[in-house]
Design a protein around this motif. Structure first.
Motif, mmCIF file in Angstrom:
data_model
loop_
_atom_site.group_PDB
_atom_site.id
_atom_site.type_symbol
_atom_site.label_atom_id
_atom_site.label_comp_id
_atom_site.label_asym_id
_atom_site.label_seq_id
_atom_site.Cartn_x
_atom_site.Cartn_y
_atom_site.Cartn_z
ATOM 1 N N ASP A 23 0.842 -1.203 0.000
ATOM 2 C CA ASP A 23 0.000 0.000 0.000
ATOM 3 C C ASP A 23 0.878 1.254 0.000
ATOM 4 O O ASP A 23 1.704 1.442 0.898
ATOM 5 N N GLU A 24 0.656 2.114 -1.002
ATOM 6 C CA GLU A 24 1.503 3.315 -1.104
ATOM 7 C C GLU A 24 1.313 4.258 0.072
ATOM 8 O O GLU A 24 2.133 5.142 0.309
ATOM 9 N N GLU A 25 0.197 4.084 0.820
ATOM 10 C CA GLU A 25 -0.062 4.942 1.982
ATOM 11 C C GLU A 25 0.750 4.523 3.210
ATOM 12 O O GLU A 25 0.800 5.241 4.202
ATOM 13 N N THR A 26 1.346 3.328 3.168
ATOM 14 C CA THR A 26 2.115 2.852 4.326
ATOM 15 C C THR A 26 3.421 3.627 4.424
ATOM 16 O O THR A 26 4.199 3.665 3.473
ATOM 17 N N GLY A 27 3.645 4.240 5.578
ATOM 18 C CA GLY A 27 4.825 5.095 5.776
ATOM 19 C C GLY A 27 6.054 4.302 6.191
ATOM 20 O O GLY A 27 5.989 3.088 6.428
ATOM 21 N N THR A 28 7.169 5.028 6.304
ATOM 22 C CA THR A 28 8.465 4.392 6.567
ATOM 23 C C THR A 28 8.473 3.535 7.830
ATOM 24 O O THR A 28 8.957 2.403 7.829
ATOM 25 N N LYS A 29 7.930 4.068 8.926
ATOM 26 C CA LYS A 29 8.008 3.354 10.209
ATOM 27 C C LYS A 29 7.303 1.999 10.102
ATOM 28 O O LYS A 29 7.851 0.958 10.478
ATOM 29 N N ASP A 30 6.082 2.018 9.556
ATOM 30 C CA ASP A 30 5.327 0.764 9.458
ATOM 31 C C ASP A 30 5.953 -0.166 8.413
ATOM 32 O O ASP A 30 6.007 -1.378 8.598
ATOM 33 N N PHE A 31 6.410 0.415 7.311
ATOM 34 C CA PHE A 31 7.017 -0.393 6.245
ATOM 35 C C PHE A 31 8.214 -1.172 6.800
ATOM 36 O O PHE A 31 8.357 -2.371 6.592
ATOM 37 N N ARG A 32 9.053 -0.469 7.531
ATOM 38 C CA ARG A 32 10.262 -1.072 8.098
ATOM 39 C C ARG A 32 9.899 -2.170 9.102
ATOM 40 O O ARG A 32 10.472 -3.246 9.101
ATOM 41 N N GLN A 33 8.897 -1.858 9.928
ATOM 42 C CA GLN A 33 8.505 -2.846 10.945
ATOM 43 C C GLN A 33 7.881 -4.092 10.302
ATOM 44 O O GLN A 33 8.173 -5.224 10.694
ATOM 45 N N LEU A 34 7.056 -3.864 9.290
ATOM 46 C CA LEU A 34 6.426 -5.001 8.606
ATOM 47 C C LEU A 34 7.473 -5.884 7.928
ATOM 48 O O LEU A 34 7.392 -7.111 7.964
ATOM 49 N N LEU A 35 8.478 -5.239 7.316
ATOM 50 C CA LEU A 35 9.529 -6.018 6.644
ATOM 51 C C LEU A 35 10.298 -6.860 7.667
ATOM 52 O O LEU A 35 10.624 -8.025 7.409
ATOM 53 N N GLU A 36 10.534 -6.279 8.820
ATOM 54 C CA GLU A 36 11.239 -7.025 9.865
ATOM 55 C C GLU A 36 10.396 -8.210 10.332
ATOM 56 O O GLU A 36 10.899 -9.328 10.500
ATOM 57 N N GLU A 37 9.094 -7.966 10.513
ATOM 58 C CA GLU A 37 8.202 -9.050 10.969
ATOM 59 C C GLU A 37 8.125 -10.166 9.924
ATOM 60 O O GLU A 37 8.213 -11.355 10.247
ATOM 61 N N ILE A 38 7.978 -9.777 8.663
ATOM 62 C CA ILE A 38 7.905 -10.786 7.599
ATOM 63 C C ILE A 38 9.211 -11.570 7.524
ATOM 64 O O ILE A 38 9.212 -12.786 7.340
ATOM 65 N N SER A 39 10.331 -10.869 7.656
ATOM 66 C CA SER A 39 11.634 -11.547 7.554
ATOM 67 C C SER A 39 11.772 -12.590 8.654
ATOM 68 O O SER A 39 12.321 -13.675 8.422
ATOM 69 N N MET A 40 11.277 -12.265 9.832
ATOM 70 C CA MET A 40 11.345 -13.236 10.925
ATOM 71 C C MET A 40 10.462 -14.449 10.610
ATOM 72 O O MET A 40 10.881 -15.592 10.789
ATOM 73 N N LEU A 41 9.272 -14.190 10.113
ATOM 74 C CA LEU A 41 8.370 -15.307 9.773
ATOM 75 C C LEU A 41 8.955 -16.151 8.638
ATOM 76 O O LEU A 41 8.849 -17.384 8.648
#
Ligand code: URA
Length: 211
Positions: A23-41
């Motif tokens: 989603d283009e509306e997702t900002g840097t903080k959430d984007f970074r956190q989501l990528l970290e969460e996905i990487s762990m999974l």
């Protein structure tokens, strides 16, 4: 796509989080956190078949047989710079993992990837390297990074990306048939600017808030 060799990790949490990242509306903080969460999974999924051996352990109650990891140890190797966004997620799950870094830039004349940084653990040949880069687009950087790691002695390499274009998977499959590729999604194609479609835009810019 049927002749592509790739493992798509379809876990619902990964897919949900990936949609938020697109989603283009997702900002840097959430984007970074989501990528970290996905990487762990994703790291949880790719380590699911790691070999175990039985050892004796003395609990406060008795001695029993219990399992511990055996076989090759892990090193995580982010491809700079966007790969850094996947590092913490993997290291959170595998805290003893060593970390190497590979930096490549594209020569404007030859358009070929050129190494500008490479620092790896000294026992690179004894470890399984998990190379991380969120976007597998043309496959040029990933294939060149893997070439470099092999030149430095790597024998066991896994490539873990968030989103891949079929074109990039094909390039890595052909250059490195021994390397297993794990992704959260195989998207449609690359556009004329080398972006993955539908993709999520420039992963590095979205992770680091640059543009
Ligand atoms: N790199 C990115 O960050 N995004 C793409 O879509 C392709 C390459």
């Amino acid at each position: 796509m049927s002749d592509l060799k790739v493992n798509v990790i379809a876990h619902p949490l990964i897919q949900h989080k990936l949609t938020l990242m697109r989603d283009e509306e997702t900002g840097t903080k959430d984007f970074r956190q989501l990528l970290e969460e996905i990487s762990m999974l994703m790291a949880y999924e790719i380590t699911r078949n790691m070999p175990l051996t039985e050892v004796d352990v003395k609990t406060p109650v008795t001695v029993c047989k219990s399992k511990v990891l055996t076989g090759k140890k892990i090193a995580v190797v982010p491809i700079l710079r966007a790969g850094l966004g996947m590092l913490n997620g993997v290291v959170n799950l595998i805290p003893a993992a060593r970390v190497g870094h590979v930096g490549l830039y594209r020569d404007p004349e030859t358009l070929k990837p050129v190494e500008y940084y490479c620092k790896l653990p000294s026992d690179v040949g004894e470890r399984t390297l998990v190379v991380v880069d969120p976007m597998l687009a043309t496959g040029g950087s990933a294939a060149a990074a893997i070439d470099l790691l092999k030149e430095k002695g790597a024998k066991s390499i896994i490539l873990m990306c968030l989103v891949a274009a079929p074109e990039g998977i094909k390039v890595v499959n052909e250059a490195h048939p021994d390397v297993e590729i794990y992704v959260a999604s195989v998207d449609e194609c690359l556009n004329d600017h080398g972006y993955i479609v539908p993709g999520l835009g420039d992963a590095g810019d979205r992770i680091f808030g640059t543009k």
